[in-house]
Enzyme design. Structure first.
Site, mmCIF file in Angstrom:
data_model
loop_
_atom_site.group_PDB
_atom_site.id
_atom_site.type_symbol
_atom_site.label_atom_id
_atom_site.label_comp_id
_atom_site.label_asym_id
_atom_site.label_seq_id
_atom_site.Cartn_x
_atom_site.Cartn_y
_atom_site.Cartn_z
ATOM 1 C CG ASP A 165 -1.793 1.253 1.274
ATOM 2 O OD1 ASP A 165 -2.387 1.569 0.223
ATOM 3 O OD2 ASP A 165 -1.863 1.935 2.317
ATOM 4 C CB SER A 166 0.220 4.767 -0.753
ATOM 5 O OG SER A 166 -1.020 4.816 -0.088
ATOM 6 C CE1 TYR B 105 2.851 5.691 -3.198
ATOM 7 C CE2 TYR B 105 1.804 3.847 -4.323
ATOM 8 C CZ TYR B 105 2.884 4.381 -3.650
ATOM 9 O OH TYR B 105 3.994 3.612 -3.433
ATOM 10 N N GLY B 106 -2.791 9.166 -3.945
ATOM 11 C CA GLY B 106 -4.091 9.583 -4.492
ATOM 12 C C GLY B 106 -4.112 10.933 -5.181
ATOM 13 C CG ASN C 100 -9.083 0.943 -3.172
ATOM 14 O OD1 ASN C 100 -10.067 0.431 -3.661
ATOM 15 N ND2 ASN C 100 -8.678 0.664 -1.940
ATOM 16 C CB THR C 101 -4.436 5.300 -5.626
ATOM 17 O OG1 THR C 101 -5.359 5.911 -4.718
ATOM 18 C CG2 THR C 101 -3.977 6.309 -6.645
ATOM 19 C CD GLU D 163 -2.570 8.051 7.543
ATOM 20 O OE1 GLU D 163 -1.666 8.746 8.011
ATOM 21 O OE2 GLU D 163 -2.507 7.495 6.431
ATOM 22 C CB THR E 233 -6.337 1.624 2.099
ATOM 23 O OG1 THR E 233 -5.856 2.963 1.899
ATOM 24 C CG2 THR E 233 -5.765 0.707 1.036
ATOM 25 C CG HIS E 234 -6.711 5.714 4.873
ATOM 26 N ND1 HIS E 234 -5.911 5.314 3.822
ATOM 27 C CD2 HIS E 234 -5.873 6.194 5.824
ATOM 28 C CE1 HIS E 234 -4.650 5.557 4.122
ATOM 29 N NE2 HIS E 234 -4.598 6.093 5.334
HETATM 30 N N1 DGL Z 1 -3.966 3.837 -0.180
HETATM 31 C C1 DGL Z 1 -4.633 4.862 -0.942
HETATM 32 C C2 DGL Z 1 -5.856 4.240 -1.662
HETATM 33 O O1 DGL Z 1 -6.388 3.233 -1.264
HETATM 34 C C3 DGL Z 1 -5.096 6.016 -0.074
HETATM 35 C C4 DGL Z 1 -3.949 6.878 0.448
HETATM 36 C C5 DGL Z 1 -3.147 7.535 -0.661
HETATM 37 O O2 DGL Z 1 -3.642 8.518 -1.283
HETATM 38 O O3 DGL Z 1 -2.047 7.078 -0.931
HETATM 39 O O4 DGL Z 1 -6.288 4.763 -2.658
#
Ligand code: DGL
Length: 283
Positions: free
Chosen positions: A11-12, A43-44, A75-76, A152, A185-186
């Site tokens: 994950d990011s 990453y988003g 997800n991104t 978070e 994810t969050h």
């Molecule tokens: N993990 C990213 C997602 O599920 C969310 C956090 C990010 O922007 O990196 O899209």
């Protein structure tokens, strides 16, 4: 035989721990190696080229550690970089988009909402995947970027979060959706406030839980499930020493947020540097 190998997850950052939890609950006989790219999160808000580059480096790192399959918990990265990841490594790769879309369509809802990061919404990946399963389904999408820091901070029960949720989700509410995909994810951390905002009749789809079901089926179909007796006989708990966690920065913060998300800190947590490593280079 690959059965004894762990499953890779990246994950990011910390958010993918919700996907780790879903996998851990569904597959207690499996071990996991988790990489959180905490140095380069979020990453988003980043471009396709950057997300692809980060995702490939993360995937190569995990593949080099010997995992039997890779779960892209972000997800991104799933929305934008899955084809690039699949090209870069030789093991099976499971992202969040298809499982989440399938589960949402299976509810039978005629109108489905999707909430995710700006990059995921901009990619249209969920809308395309939902329409692939059922062309007739209407999709209503909204980016909810502030949900990431709120989760978070563990601000699930704060009045500020409820008011931000009301603002973000007004379009979804007006559209009268039957199901809503938590496409980040969050967002499962904020599940209760999201449910309260959209109303009890809307079925919330956790893409991490949906992906865990897909991983379970793939392990069975490909005979990849871990059958080692020693592993099965041991009582597993989240973050125990059978699972290995890596972060690219700020390990202490990761451990703290892990405790908030999962109730325990990782027994094995290491900081690594991915860039500047020739083996992981993308070109
Ligand atoms: N993990 C990213 C997602 O599920 C969310 C956090 C990010 O922007 O990196 O899209």
């Amino acid at each position: 035989m690959l059965n004894h190998l762990p499953i890779g997850i990246f994950d990011s950052g910390v958010g993918g721990l919700t996907v780790y939890r879903a996998l851990h609950e569904r597959l207690p006989n499996e071990r996991f190696v988790y990489l959180g790219d905490t140095a380069r999160v979020p990453y988003g808000t980043k471009s396709l080229a950057t997300i692809e580059r980060y995702a490939i480096e993360n995937s190569r790192f995990l593949a080099a550690r010997g995992v039997k399959l890779l779960v892209v918990a972000c997800n991104t990265a799933s929305a934008l970089a899955l084809p690039a990841i699949q090209k870069a490594i030789k093991i099976d790769v499971i992202g969040m988009i298809e499982p989440g879309a399938r589960k949402a369509v299976e509810t039978g809802a005629k109108r489905i909402g999707v909430i995710a990061t700006e990059a995921t919404i901009g990619s249209n990946a969920y809308a395309k995947a939902i329409k692939n399963f059922n062309q007739q389904t209407e999709v209503v999408e909204t980016a909810c970027p502030l949900f990431v820091p709120l989760a978070e901070e563990s601000w699930a029960d704060e009045p500020e979060t409820a008011s931000i949720a009301a603002k973000y989700l007004s379009k979804i509410k007006e559209a009268n959706v039957g199901a809503l995909v938590l496409g980040c994810t969050h967002y499962p951390i904020l599940r209760d406030v999201i449910q309260e905002t959209v109303g009890a009749s809307v079925k919330l789809i956790d893409s991490g839980e949906a992906a865990a079901e897909t991983v379970d089926n793939l392990l069975k179909n490909k005979n990849l499930a871990n059958l080692t007796a020693a592993q099965i006989s041991r009582q597993r708990s989240l973050c125990d020493d059978l699972d290995h966690f890596f972060v690219t920065d700020a390990a202490e913060r990761f451990a703290r947020v892990a405790e908030r998300f999962l109730g325990s800190q990782p027994a094995r947590l290491e900081a690594v540097e991915l860039w500047g490593n020739d083996e992981l280079r993308t070109n």
